[in-house]
Design a protein around this motif. Structure first.
Motif, short mmCIF file in Angstrom:
data_model
loop_
_atom_site.label_atom_id
_atom_site.label_comp_id
_atom_site.label_asym_id
_atom_site.label_seq_id
_atom_site.Cartn_x
_atom_site.Cartn_y
_atom_site.Cartn_z
N ALA A 1 -98.74 68.59 46.19
CA ALA A 1 -98.42 70.02 46.30
C ALA A 1 -99.61 70.92 45.97
O ALA A 1 -99.63 71.57 44.93
N CYS B 1 -85.63 72.25 36.83
CA CYS B 1 -86.72 72.62 37.73
C CYS B 1 -86.21 73.81 38.55
O CYS B 1 -85.29 73.66 39.35
N PHE C 1 -90.65 64.46 35.89
CA PHE C 1 -89.45 64.73 35.10
C PHE C 1 -88.85 63.43 34.57
O PHE C 1 -88.14 63.43 33.56
N SER D 1 -102.05 76.91 32.60
CA SER D 1 -100.60 77.03 32.64
C SER D 1 -100.15 77.47 31.25
O SER D 1 -100.93 77.45 30.31
N ILE E 1 -92.62 76.63 37.66
CA ILE E 1 -93.96 76.69 38.27
C ILE E 1 -93.93 77.27 39.69
O ILE E 1 -94.89 77.89 40.13
N HIS E 2 -92.80 77.09 40.41
CA HIS E 2 -92.72 77.57 41.79
C HIS E 2 -92.07 78.96 41.89
O HIS E 2 -91.66 79.38 42.98
N SER F 1 -100.70 78.36 39.20
CA SER F 1 -101.35 77.29 39.98
C SER F 1 -100.76 77.07 41.37
O SER F 1 -101.50 76.96 42.35
N LYS F 2 -99.43 76.99 41.48
CA LYS F 2 -98.84 76.70 42.80
C LYS F 2 -98.95 77.92 43.70
O LYS F 2 -99.38 77.83 44.85
N GLY G 1 -101.85 72.05 32.00
CA GLY G 1 -101.02 71.71 33.15
C GLY G 1 -99.58 71.58 32.71
O GLY G 1 -99.29 71.42 31.51
N LEU G 2 -98.69 71.62 33.68
CA LEU G 2 -97.27 71.54 33.30
C LEU G 2 -96.73 70.12 33.29
O LEU G 2 -95.71 69.85 32.65
N VAL G 3 -97.40 69.20 33.95
CA VAL G 3 -97.03 67.79 33.74
C VAL G 3 -97.28 67.47 32.27
O VAL G 3 -96.46 66.84 31.59
N ASN H 1 -88.01 71.44 42.89
CA ASN H 1 -88.83 70.56 43.74
C ASN H 1 -88.20 69.18 43.67
O ASN H 1 -88.07 68.65 42.57
N TYR I 1 -89.05 66.07 41.07
CA TYR I 1 -90.48 65.87 40.93
C TYR I 1 -90.73 64.74 39.92
O TYR I 1 -90.22 64.80 38.78
N ASP J 1 -88.84 74.40 33.96
CA ASP J 1 -90.13 74.39 34.65
C ASP J 1 -90.02 75.34 35.84
O ASP J 1 -89.33 75.06 36.82
#
Ligand code: PLP
Length: 386
Positions: A33, A166, A120, A244, A200-201, A233-234, A91-93, A170, A117, A198
């Motif tokens: 992504a 999420c 998770f 992040s 992020i999107h 980021s996304k 980062g979010l991971v 995703n 994703y 999360d």
């Protein structure tokens, strides 16, 4: 159009993970992504300016970066965030891994909704926590992925400690609605779960005028048990810059989270902070055009698949993200990703997201329309030739 999404710079032969995977092969990478678009000129300019300073020591965000983030949260979502609630992350991971370590012990269970994703489920596993992924239900009449509340209730045990949400989701591209978010909050409160959202999107909602609603805005009562994760980021296509943040209003939750980062989580780098500020401060015109372009890509993808690629289905509208979840079960292929790769298209395997082998693939449509068209033509040929 002010910005050029049709003819971005060549990424083959660069440091791109997405493109290196198929280096030397005629395969269009439509998997991981990130988008094949040049970022907003304001971001490039801010990085250029910072680079010209010539000193790159250990970084802290400057006041204007924090103010810009806090301002964006207020103006975009009506969320008043105190700067002290923000925990910066590379980062979010990383954030998902930290959260599972911070709020659950080894052997404890971490809920999420599948397909999901992959981090998770791998984040809990990485530290001996147990992922419990509850399948989303496809409401065929409403054409909508929904949470299966009965299954969620049944899944809770005394060892369940965290719900990883999420939002938007995703890979099924759902932006959860107010009533669903409120119910998630109520569910977590009733079962004493920490809620990790999360988001992020969040700035990639595709419907014109659609506005992201953070979980904590939908359910203010959940703030004390919630960790919200966001990043530019996304949306602004800067994931390689690693900036992040988690927003954790509750001091105890925040200190527990920060303790779990100690000594192992790297600082955000200077260019990440610079890009973050420029994105939220000056990136809105670019984002608006991006959304229009992505909407066009989504509509093209949906139209092409439904009319030209029999056996491949998009089961529900793509409300957000530049990722589409494709049902390919009817093709009867034991390994659809391999089949499509051989035809020159690199997709993500649904198995990594928790789907049954042969049932789903994910396509990234964050690319020039012409590239998307070429990828879909190759998919059509691959389906015909099977
Ligand atoms: C829901 C979600 N969270 C996190 C990430 C990755 O986050 P990061 O690159 O900040 O580790 C992705 C990337 O696709 C994602 O879809």
């Amino acid at each position: 159009m002010t910005f050029n999404f049709d003819t971005p710079p060549e990424r083959g032969g660069t440091d791109s993970q997405k493109w290196q995977k198929y280096a030397g092969r005629d395969v269009l990478p439509m998997w991981v992504a990130d988008m094949d678009f040049e970022v907003a000129p304001a971001i490039v300019e801010a990085i250029r300016l910072r680079a010209s300073h010539g000193i790159f020591g250990y970084a802290r965000p400057v006041r204007s970066t924090v103010d810009t983030v806090v301002g964006a949260l207020a103006s975009r979502y009506g969320w008043r965030v105190d700067p002290s609630w923000i925990v910066w992350l590379p980062g979010l991971v990383c954030g998902l891994n930290v959260a599972t370590r911070a709020f659950a012990e080894a052997g404890d269970e971490v809920l999420s909704l599948s397909p999901i994703y992959p981090p998770f489920t791998t984040a809990p596993r990485n530290s001996g926590r147990v992922p419990r992924s509850i399948p989303l239900a496809l409401n065929a009449v409403a054409r909508r992925w929904e949470m299966d509340w009965d299954a969620l209730e049944r899944a809770v045990t005394p060892r369940t400690k965290i719900f990883l949400l999420c939002h938007p989701h995703n890979p099924v591209a759902r932006a959860w609605a107010q009533d669903e978010l409120a119910r998630v909050a109520e569910f977590c409160a009733r079962h004493g779960l920490v809620l990790c959202s999360d988001e992020i999107h969040c700035d990639l909602l595709l419907e014109p005028g659609a506005r992201h609603r953070p979980l904590v805005v939908a359910a203010p009562g959940a703030a004390a048990r919630t960790v919200t994760m966001m990043a530019p980021s996304k949306t602004f296509n800067v994931p390689g810059l690693g900036a992040s943040f988690a927003i954790i209003p509750d001091p105890y939750l925040r200190s527990t989270f920060v303790r779990a980062t100690a000594g192992i989580v790297a600082e955000v780098n200077i260019f990440g902070f610079v890009a973050c500020e420029a994105a939220y401060r000056d990136g809105e015109p670019w984002r608006q055009e991006l959304l229009g372009y992505l909407r066009g890509n989504r509509d093209f993808l949906e139209g092409y698949i439904s009319s030209d690629i029999p056996g491949v289905r998009i089961e529900a509208p793509i409300e957000a993200t530049y990722l589409a979840w494709l049902n390919v079960k009817e093709l009867g292929l034991p390994n659809p990703v391999k089949h499509f790769e051989e035809a020159g298209v690199g997709l993500s395997d649904g198995v990594a997201f928790g789907a049954a082998p042969g049932s789903h693939v994910r396509i990234n449509f964050g690319c020039p329309r012409a590239t998307l068209a070429r990828g879909l033509e190759r998919m059509r040929a691959a389906v015909r030739s099977r």
